[in-house]
Design a protein around this motif. Structure first.
Motif, PDB file in Angstrom:
ATOM      1  N   LYS A  51       0.797  -1.233   0.000  1.00  0.00           N
ATOM      2  CA  LYS A  51       0.000   0.000   0.000  1.00  0.00           C
ATOM      3  C   LYS A  51       0.828   1.282   0.000  1.00  0.00           C
ATOM      4  N   PRO A  52       1.942   1.372   0.727  1.00  0.00           N
ATOM      5  CA  PRO A  52       2.723   2.609   0.619  1.00  0.00           C
ATOM      6  C   PRO A  52       3.192   2.899  -0.805  1.00  0.00           C
ATOM      7  N   CYS A  78      -2.712   4.146   3.183  1.00  0.00           N
ATOM      8  CA  CYS A  78      -1.747   3.064   3.406  1.00  0.00           C
ATOM      9  C   CYS A  78      -2.280   2.005   4.365  1.00  0.00           C
ATOM     10  N   LYS A 138      -7.423   3.380   0.717  1.00  0.00           N
ATOM     11  CA  LYS A 138      -6.714   3.143  -0.545  1.00  0.00           C
ATOM     12  C   LYS A 138      -7.643   3.376  -1.725  1.00  0.00           C
ATOM     13  N   LYS A 263       4.170  -2.298   7.864  1.00  0.00           N
ATOM     14  CA  LYS A 263       2.846  -2.558   7.306  1.00  0.00           C
ATOM     15  C   LYS A 263       2.687  -4.033   6.993  1.00  0.00           C
TER      16      LYS A 263
END
Length: 353
Positions: A51-52, A78, A138, A263
């Motif tokens: 996600k980042p 994120c 997201k 994460k």
């Protein structure tokens, strides 16, 4: 590569109950492999640990400035959040900034990751909707990015949409791979999810931490470096938005006080970045360090045990900081009356390169 890659074994009494195989890569900001266990180049679905990097693709469309997203919004992009009221409210607020509605989201509602939230929903006979999805931030970011590219919301989640072509290019570039070297599948939230060598996931997180270091020192940064530093800052400033109360990612980033970003990804994948320090230099890095882990059987509880053990073996942070994560590192294995029934044993050694 170790032949059996057994990282943990759990026991019930003196009997072996489960054997958990895993792979670990520890890299520096240049992608150089420092330590490993198992196969550090294992092709790995990063799931939500990506996600980042997906948020980086959103930033590079100019969507954050166009729609006035702040750092808490970026943290939610994120996130695999717990569907707490603050998460759902922020997802709705992000949609309003974009001029979108919940019906525009292509993710679905699901039971909350948080047991406390689920209990509250059951009492209210509440049925979760798309904004309650742990990936709603997201998706809201992706809607904004689609508009920033001059495209429509329609099909934003499909691989053929121009937005996803942009995400593919950014993902490959940040991993230092050709676009066709990254494989893609469909994630649980209905967006494409990438697969690449495990050490490349570590590289993403090393570069997040390296960019944060450079920004802190006032060093010149490229536009991408500034974006990566912004993502790091958002996640570590608002760790409660990235996961939630009683969740590993939130507790990890709180414990390390901004010096570590982490994460989780579904089915036991993890990415973690460590800012430069005397500890990272001792590991052989000139700057920041990235850590990536995959547990083959998808057991997330074992993943968190393993990440904690690696942090201890690498002596990241202080003993006091690591002790704040003891409930994940060495949780008691209890039955329904509180009797201790078993234990877990770490079986791996990190190989230094």
């Amino acid at each position: 590569m170790q032949a059996n890659n057994v990282a943990l074994v759990t026991y019930r009494g003196h009997c072996v109950e489960n054997v958990h195989r895993a792979h670990v890569a520890v890299v520096d900001e240049a992608g150089r492999l420092l330590y490993s266990f198992g196969d550090p180049q294992r092709m790995t679905l990063a799931r939500s640990a990506a996600k980042p990097a997906q948020a980086l693709a959103v930033i590079e469309t100019g969507a954050l400035e166009r729609f006035g997203f702040d750092e808490a919004d970026l943290a939610l992009m994120c996130a695999s959040h717990s569907s707490e009221p603050r998460h759902i409210e922020r997802a709705w607020a992000m949609l309003r900034k974009v001029g979108a509605d919940e019906s525009d989201l292509r993710c679905g509602g699901h039971p909350a990751v948080s047991d406390a939230v689920n209990r509250a929903w059951i009492k209210r006979d509440f049925i979760p909707t798309a904004c309650c999805s742990n990936c709603s931030g997201k998706h809201a970011g992706m809607l904004a990015a689609a508009l920033a590219l001059g495209e429509s919301f329609s099909g934003y989640n499909e691989s053929v949409h121009p937005l996803q072509a942009h995400v593919r290019r950014v993902m490959a570039d940040v991993c230092e791979l050709p676009v066709d070297a990254v494989e893609w599948a469909v994630d649980g939230c209905n967006l494409p999810t990438p697969a690449f060598a495990l050490d490349k996931l570590g590289l993403i997180y090393a570069r997040l931490a390296q960019s944060a270091d450079a920004a802190h020192k006032g060093e010149p940064l490229s536009a991408r470096g500034q974006a990566l530093a912004r993502i790091y800052r958002a996640m570590t400033t608002y760790p409660e938005m990235v996961a939630g109360e009683g969740r590993y990612c939130t507790d990890l980033m709180r414990a390390f006080e901004g010096n570590v970003v982490g994460k989780t990804g579904a089915d036991a994948c993890y990415g973690l970045g460590v800012r430069a320090s005397a500890q990272t230099r001792r590991l052989g890095a000139s700057g920041a360090v990235g850590l990536s882990v995959k547990v083959e059987d998808g057991n997330t509880q074992m993943l968190y045990r393993l990440v904690c053990e690696i942090l201890e073996r690498l002596a990241i942070g202080t003993a006091q900081q690591r002790q704040l994560l003891d409930k994940y590192h060495r949780p008691l294995m209890l039955n329904t009356v509180g009797q201790e029934t078993g234990s877990a044993r770490f079986m791996f050694d990190l190989h230094r390169h």
